[in-house]
Design a protein around this motif. Sequence first.
Motif, PDB file in Angstrom:
ATOM      1  N   UNK A   2     -33.509  17.244   9.422  1.00 28.44           N
ATOM      2  CA  UNK A   2     -33.120  16.746  10.736  1.00 28.44           C
ATOM      3  C   UNK A   2     -32.186  17.699  11.459  1.00 28.44           C
ATOM      4  N   UNK A 192     -28.872  -4.244   2.939  1.00 28.07           N
ATOM      5  CA  UNK A 192     -29.350  -4.950   4.137  1.00 28.07           C
ATOM      6  C   UNK A 192     -28.261  -5.622   4.952  1.00 28.07           C
ATOM      7  N   UNK A 203     -23.236   1.718   4.154  1.00 30.97           N
ATOM      8  CA  UNK A 203     -24.339   0.992   3.526  1.00 30.97           C
ATOM      9  C   UNK A 203     -24.191   1.021   2.016  1.00 30.97           C
ATOM     10  N   UNK A 316     -23.077   6.766   7.565  1.00 26.72           N
ATOM     11  CA  UNK A 316     -23.808   7.458   8.629  1.00 26.72           C
ATOM     12  C   UNK A 316     -23.185   7.201   9.986  1.00 26.72           C
ATOM     13  N   UNK A 325     -33.922   2.873  19.859  1.00 25.41           N
ATOM     14  CA  UNK A 325     -34.311   1.457  19.902  1.00 25.41           C
ATOM     15  C   UNK A 325     -34.838   1.060  21.280  1.00 25.41           C
ATOM     16  N   UNK A 332     -43.487  -0.957  22.953  1.00 27.27           N
ATOM     17  CA  UNK A 332     -44.216  -2.210  22.728  1.00 27.27           C
ATOM     18  C   UNK A 332     -44.647  -2.804  24.071  1.00 27.27           C
TER      19      UNK A 332
ATOM     20  N   UNK B 198     -48.043  -0.148  15.643  1.00 24.20           N
ATOM     21  CA  UNK B 198     -46.833   0.360  16.290  1.00 24.20           C
ATOM     22  C   UNK B 198     -45.650  -0.563  16.019  1.00 24.20           C
ATOM     23  N   UNK B 199     -45.875  -1.866  16.191  1.00 26.93           N
ATOM     24  CA  UNK B 199     -44.782  -2.808  15.946  1.00 26.93           C
ATOM     25  C   UNK B 199     -44.404  -2.774  14.465  1.00 26.93           C
ATOM     26  N   UNK B 202     -42.296   0.194  13.847  1.00 29.68           N
ATOM     27  CA  UNK B 202     -40.986   0.003  14.479  1.00 29.68           C
ATOM     28  C   UNK B 202     -40.126  -0.977  13.670  1.00 29.68           C
ATOM     29  N   UNK B 205     -38.839   0.729  10.766  1.00 30.11           N
ATOM     30  CA  UNK B 205     -37.756   1.666  11.081  1.00 30.11           C
ATOM     31  C   UNK B 205     -36.441   0.921  11.282  1.00 30.11           C
ATOM     32  N   UNK B 206     -36.503  -0.200  11.995  1.00 25.41           N
ATOM     33  CA  UNK B 206     -35.286  -0.976  12.243  1.00 25.41           C
ATOM     34  C   UNK B 206     -34.736  -1.500  10.907  1.00 25.41           C
ATOM     35  N   UNK B 207     -35.639  -1.940  10.068  1.00 25.15           N
ATOM     36  CA  UNK B 207     -35.238  -2.445   8.750  1.00 25.15           C
ATOM     37  C   UNK B 207     -34.584  -1.326   7.925  1.00 25.15           C
ATOM     38  N   UNK B 209     -33.118   1.157   8.935  1.00 24.28           N
ATOM     39  CA  UNK B 209     -31.809   1.466   9.497  1.00 24.28           C
ATOM     40  C   UNK B 209     -30.770   0.433   9.077  1.00 24.28           C
ATOM     41  N   UNK B 210     -31.212  -0.820   8.906  1.00 24.36           N
ATOM     42  CA  UNK B 210     -30.214  -1.821   8.524  1.00 24.36           C
ATOM     43  C   UNK B 210     -29.964  -1.816   7.021  1.00 24.36           C
ATOM     44  N   UNK B 211     -30.874  -1.238   6.250  1.00 19.68           N
ATOM     45  CA  UNK B 211     -30.651  -1.218   4.805  1.00 19.68           C
ATOM     46  C   UNK B 211     -30.062   0.099   4.320  1.00 19.68           C
ATOM     47  N   UNK B 212     -30.492   1.192   4.908  1.00 24.42           N
ATOM     48  CA  UNK B 212     -30.052   2.493   4.402  1.00 24.42           C
ATOM     49  C   UNK B 212     -29.395   3.371   5.450  1.00 24.42           C
ATOM     50  N   UNK B 213     -29.333   2.874   6.680  1.00 21.22           N
ATOM     51  CA  UNK B 213     -28.623   3.650   7.684  1.00 21.22           C
ATOM     52  C   UNK B 213     -29.420   4.795   8.250  1.00 21.22           C
ATOM     53  N   UNK B 214     -30.727   4.743   8.121  1.00 24.56           N
ATOM     54  CA  UNK B 214     -31.546   5.737   8.826  1.00 24.56           C
ATOM     55  C   UNK B 214     -32.866   5.087   9.164  1.00 24.56           C
ATOM     56  N   UNK B 215     -33.324   5.354  10.388  1.00 31.74           N
ATOM     57  CA  UNK B 215     -34.552   4.671  10.784  1.00 31.74           C
ATOM     58  C   UNK B 215     -35.789   5.448  10.384  1.00 31.74           C
ATOM     59  N   UNK B 216     -35.607   6.670   9.991  1.00 31.42           N
ATOM     60  CA  UNK B 216     -36.768   7.450   9.577  1.00 31.42           C
ATOM     61  C   UNK B 216     -36.357   8.419   8.475  1.00 31.42           C
ATOM     62  N   UNK B 217     -37.099   8.426   7.367  1.00 33.17           N
ATOM     63  CA  UNK B 217     -36.657   9.285   6.277  1.00 33.17           C
ATOM     64  C   UNK B 217     -37.758  10.127   5.666  1.00 33.17           C
TER      65      UNK B 217
END
Lengths: 387, 277
Positions: A2, A192, A203, A316, A325, A332, B198-199, B202, B205-207, B209-217
């Motif tokens: 990144x 989570x 996290x 992070x 977001x 969508x 797509x959804x 998405x 990605x949001x999940x 981000x809430x679990x590991x702090x990154x939306x894409x890995x």
Amino acid sequence: MYHSWWFRFLLLLLTTNIIVCSIDRLSATWKIIFVKIPPFNISRFRNLSNKEEFKDNRSPEILKKIYEPFISKSFSYIKSEQTDKGFYIFAEKRRWTRLGVYTIHLSIVLMLLGGLIGSIFGFEGFVNIPEGEKKESIQIRNTNKIHKLDFEIRCDDFNLSFYDSGAPKEYRSSLTILENGKPVVQKDIIVNDPLHYKGINLFQSSYGVLPSKEFVINFMSKESGMNYKKKAMIGQEMKIPEDMGTFVIKDYMNSYNFMGHNIGETLIGILTPNNIDPAKIILPLRYPNFDKMRKGNFAISVADYKPRYYTGLQVTKDPGVWVVYSGFIMIIIGCFIAFFMSHQRLFIEVERGGKKCKVMVAGTSNKNKLRMKDNLKEIAKNLAGLT
Amino acid sequence: MNSSNLLSITTFVYGLAAFLYIFSWIFKKPAPGILATWTAILGLAGNTAGIIMRWVESYWLGIGHAPLSNLYESLIFYSWTIILIYLVIEKRYKNRIIGAFTTPLAFLALAYASLSPNIDDRIQPLIPALKSNWLIAHVITCFVGYAAFAIAFGISFMYLLKQRENEHKGLLLDHFPEPNVLDELTHQMVVFGFLFLSIGIITGAVWANSAWGRYWGWDPKETWSLITWFVYATLLHARMMRGWHGKRIAYLSIAGFTAVLFTYFGVNLLPGLHSYG
Ligand code: HEM
């Protein structure tokens, strides 16, 4: 990856490409979309193959009065005009849905931009904090850089629980954020459910066991059958009961290999019986009977110990996440507009011909032409039935 | 009777429905076709009941969670969605031959879930990473997308058979829908699937981000879902920008479904956070 320059460069290139391409097309489309009086071409509609025809006994004047309010119910723009033999109505709706694709492309630009912002102004690191301790520096991932935060994180407690099957159930860290040594935020985090503070996110990501410092060692005498429990610290020599010599814990190991088997957490001790050479003693925490195999004067085991955990936190900061977001939400909505809504044009012409009127219903749609065909049938059917 | 038994029975019901659709198509008999529809509806009812029962059973075990947490459960939901979407199409287009090309996919998915020795059908408790409401949103949207792509694949296959008619006059193709209808239907399914994929990506990605702090890995599953997304985005661009139709779109739709299969199954062979399916 990144944070490498070529990745940022690629993102920037892609962003520019979409923007340039879209602006180029949009400038042309814009004029088509935002017109006060939509232009339309009568002969084109007359020659459409997509049309429905039926006859009606009533006069064009009456039909016009009935049709207009009906059509304007479902079409936003409507225009009617007299002709030699009757009249026509032109109506259309959802011209703006032609912007749907640009919404999609813009949302992709937003996502790439958000990624770029995160890559430049954010970071991704981790820190391991033993229970009861605090840290204010974290290690940036994939580099050896240390990043100092402007607050401290204290791990008050770490707990893990398991299901009966042995699968992990929950990892929970009780964290306190300290500013200038004073606690400001307290929160238990689990996977989570992170902690957000000053744009920085903590996290739950891993954990580990630290050597505990204190153990209770049990000595079972073979001669008297007595059990003696004694507290022991690593490195501190202790006397064995019944005047049998001395014992010292030399080391704690997270895993120990015994004859090809991993026997887990293990203490290594040195036993020095009176007048005999010292011997190495292996005390696996999980197998209290292990030392009985030695068949010595007494069997040594670890009666109690409190494992000390450290919690592994992913730390992070990503100021671009809200840009990404909003891109998510836009794509969508954009997909919905671009795929499921269409710019529809309707043309109804009524001509006197003998006693009856000929009614022709034609129309176009910029997407989903088959559906439009059904729509026209439906509209024709409704018009024929109107009173 | 527990949910696993019921779902095993449902597997055979789907198998029978698929067989009847194919039989009715090949022998041009409408009666088995009507029977096929009812069999498929019966199977769908069994599948629905199986999903609900499994949900309830997980509460009896004290580990209640929606049955969307592992490969077995995802396959069950997958076959459910395929049959449901197919039945809607059958009702709308009044053509049962499409069933001969799509219901076998639902049967195969469920048969794989029920019969493969590699797939564990026990109800397992959720590991900490899966304890999130995003799990439900993510899995449902992804699999609705995958199901639409599966049906697009079946219909694209029909299209390719149909358009060869000119060269090889085949009586079996008589009652196929017209090529332009098949083409349009493929497009609709792709568009529908694309929206849901797509959804799905998405919400994933949001999940993340809430679990590991990154939306894409760049986890293999993430990467492959993006590749799949690009294949279908290419298809849509080819159609909208270049006016591609028919054969070339059908090939792209088949390529897209291959990517879906790899994202779904192939990636599980690689290490990553998605190894549960
Ligand atoms: C949801 C997905 C997408 C849809 C539905 C979509 C749709 C479209 C449509 C309809 C056009 C034609 C625009 C017009 O006629 O004015 C177009 C053009 C274009 N799209 Fe997309 N797009 C999507 C995603 C993407 C992505 C992911 C990229 C690149 C990373 C992209 C790059 C482009 C470019 C560069 C053009 C312009 C080509 C030109 O003007 O010659 N699109 N897209």
